[in-house]
Design a protein around this motif. Structure first.
Motif, short mmCIF file in Angstrom:
data_model
loop_
_atom_site.label_atom_id
_atom_site.label_comp_id
_atom_site.label_asym_id
_atom_site.label_seq_id
_atom_site.Cartn_x
_atom_site.Cartn_y
_atom_site.Cartn_z
N SER A 250 15.69 15.50 -36.28
CA SER A 250 14.39 16.15 -36.33
C SER A 250 13.78 16.03 -37.71
CB SER A 250 14.52 17.63 -35.94
OG SER A 250 14.94 17.76 -34.60
N THR A 251 14.64 16.10 -38.72
CA THR A 251 14.16 15.92 -40.09
C THR A 251 13.60 14.52 -40.29
OG1 THR A 251 15.82 17.50 -40.91
CG2 THR A 251 14.84 15.99 -42.52
N CYS A 255 9.55 13.61 -41.14
CA CYS A 255 9.11 12.87 -42.33
C CYS A 255 8.61 11.46 -41.98
CB CYS A 255 10.23 12.79 -43.37
SG CYS A 255 11.62 11.75 -42.88
N GLY A 256 8.56 11.15 -40.69
CA GLY A 256 8.00 9.87 -40.27
C GLY A 256 8.98 8.71 -40.28
N ALA A 257 10.27 8.98 -40.56
CA ALA A 257 11.25 7.88 -40.59
C ALA A 257 11.68 7.47 -39.19
CB ALA A 257 12.48 8.32 -41.40
N LEU A 258 11.43 8.34 -38.19
CA LEU A 258 11.79 8.04 -36.81
C LEU A 258 10.64 8.49 -35.91
CD1 LEU A 258 14.33 6.92 -35.32
CD2 LEU A 258 15.00 9.27 -34.89
N GLU A 330 21.59 5.03 -43.14
CA GLU A 330 21.16 6.32 -42.61
C GLU A 330 21.26 6.32 -41.09
OE1 GLU A 330 19.52 4.64 -44.87
OE2 GLU A 330 19.36 5.96 -46.64
N LEU A 331 21.55 7.49 -40.51
CA LEU A 331 21.74 7.57 -39.06
C LEU A 331 20.50 7.14 -38.29
CD1 LEU A 331 23.81 10.80 -38.23
CD2 LEU A 331 24.41 8.42 -37.73
N LYS A 336 17.65 3.83 -34.27
CA LYS A 336 16.49 2.98 -33.98
C LYS A 336 16.93 1.59 -33.54
CE LYS A 336 12.05 1.50 -35.86
NZ LYS A 336 12.13 0.13 -35.36
N LEU A 337 17.98 1.06 -34.17
CA LEU A 337 18.50 -0.25 -33.80
C LEU A 337 19.03 -0.21 -32.37
CD1 LEU A 337 19.17 -3.15 -34.67
CD2 LEU A 337 21.29 -2.27 -35.69
N ILE A 338 19.71 0.87 -32.03
CA ILE A 338 20.24 1.02 -30.66
C ILE A 338 19.10 1.10 -29.65
CG2 ILE A 338 21.51 2.56 -29.12
CD1 ILE A 338 23.15 3.36 -31.68
#
Length: 453
Positions: A250-251, A255-258, A330-331, A336-338
């Motif tokens: 969720s973090t 922050c827009g990373a995911l 980073e997780l 995202k790759l998965i």
């Protein structure tokens, strides 16, 4: 506890009482007596896949239990008739002449509660309940071994281990678990043969066998998989751990990373993958390239008619690659790759013809496993994460309640098996891993923070 477990491990013995063949209760009609294998069967792993279900004693699994099991199995086999057949000499089909499923009765000289206590520390004890003789099945005899083998082992307390082993050449995990669940319903509810209908048998027509020598190279160093000893561990990501893990993602979303909310399976797969990569780095001293194979069940993901419950193999192994110089640790990068890899394959299959899907399978194989760059390099780690979540195996109630413990396996390659916990709020993981990696993996800080052994 340790001394008790060691003592039980040394003293536990399984005694075989009898072996027989359970045949379909009604003869297989002549027009169904030749079941054609499919392309997906051709490329499946040449192995038997054992499944062990452990049930505690209750009043319903003592009286007429053996008779009910055998009679219900016979009734189910009238519908799932290829399981009672034998491979033809050319290995392209199954001759369904009701030859039967091998059925073994056995006893073990311990109580289920003691076994479960020890299995928490040594899951390999469950290997004792694999159907008799299955460890001797290999490439030399798999085509003359019955497609399905069953063993029922009674504990001193009246509990039992119900074990099956199905050849992966004709039967995938979906087929195995659906069969076990439906068999349980037939046994518990007394469903007659004429009302049993839960699978279709058309994959061989949609995806006929091919001359593999013209489209696939043999795997690079295929024999390497049997050289390393594998050991098993079981651990659980409970509801609290999953909530805690979701907070981390969720973090990343905030922050827009995911850009998406990952599923439970995606989150745990990402965490396991990263932890194994770190364990490999600890062992070798540097980050290695890694291929994580993610089996995707194509049922429900293609538009062909009558394949949602098809018997046979209908999975595609999606190879997801980690490049140390390209993928950050980073997780959210892993998840995202998965997601991207699985969605790309799913989208392609959803609008593809059968021939186009075959080409996709061949290209994925060539790209990731046969080529020297990835498949034949000792600097490349290979393992599989297989999600069995939402499959009905946890609810396989033969009239004795749900199983107390489930054990999967073939034990010839590194696999993480994911399945729902009994309450379905968490995810249990069975890990079959090389012994040389296990100590590093078990002490990874993510595993220590989230998993309960």
């Amino acid at each position: 506890m340790r001394s008790v477990c060691l003592n039980l491990k040394d003293s536990m013995q399984v005694k075989i009482l009898s072996k027989s063949l359970i045949k379909p209760s009604s003869p297989t009609p002549e027009h169904l007596q030749n079941y054609n294998l499919s392309f997906f069967d051709q490329v499946a792993d040449r192995a038997h896949m054992p499944l062990v279900l452990l049930y505690p004693h209750n009043s319903n699994n003592s009286i007429n239990m053996e008779q009910e099991l055998e009679e219900s199995l016979s009734r189910v086999l009238t519908h799932v008739y290829p399981m009672a057949g034998r491979f033809t000499e050319d290995e392209s089909s199954v001759l369904c002449l009701d030859q039967g499923v091998t059925y073994t009765k056995a006893t073990v000289n311990c109580k289920l509660v003691d076994f479960l206590a020890q299995a928490r520390e040594d899951l390999d004890l469950a290997l004792s309940f694999w159907p008799d003789g299955i460890m001797d099945v290999d490439d030399t005899n798999i085509f003359i071994t019955p497609l399905m083998i069953v063993q029922v082992t009674k504990f001193e307390c009246g509990g039992l281990a119900l074990s099956t082993s199905c050849t992966h050449i004709a039967i995938d995990g979906f087929t195995t678990f659906t069969f076990a669940y439906e068999w349980a319903k037939v046994c518990k509810l007394g469903i007659p043969s004429k009302e049993i209908n839960f699978m279709s048998f058309n994959l061989g027509n949609l995806f006929p066998t091919r001359d593999l020598s013209k489209i696939l190279e043999p795997p690079v160093d295929e024999g390497k998989r049997i050289l390393s000893k594998l050991i098993a561990r079981r651990f659980v990501f409970d509801e609290a751990a999953i909530s805690k893990l979701r907070e981390q993602f969720s973090t990343a979303i905030d922050c827009g990373a995911l850009s998406f909310k990952p599923s439970r399976v995606e989150m745990i797969t990402a965490l396991l993958w990263r932890s194994l990569i770190r364990a490999s780095c600890e062992r070798s001293g540097h980050l290695k390239r890694t291929i994580m194979s993610f089996p995707l069940n194509l049922r429900g993901k293609v538009t062909f008619p009558d394949v949602a419950n098809s018997f046979g193999n209908f999975i595609i192994e999606i190879p997801i690659k980690f490049e140390p110089d390209e993928t950050k640790m980073e997780l959210h990068h892993f998840v995202k790759l998965i997601r991207d890899s699985v969605q790309q394959t799913s989208s392609t299959c959803a609008k593809a013809t059968p021939d186009e899907i075959v080409c996709l399978v061949v290209n994925l194989y060539k790209d990731s496993y046969a080529g020297l760059e990835w498949g034949g390099d000792n600097e490349v780690e290979n393992f599989t994460i297989s999600s069995l979540c939402r499959f009905p195996i946890q609810k396989a109630d033969f009239g004795w309640g749900n199983p107390s413990l489930i054990h999967f396996g073939s034990r010839h390659s590194q696999v993480f098996w994911l399945n729902d916990t009994e309450c379905e709020t968490g995810i249990a993981v069975q890990m079959d891993l090389q012994e040389t990696y296990m100590n590093f993996f078990e002490h990874d800080h993510d595993i220590l923070a989230f998993a309960k052994f």
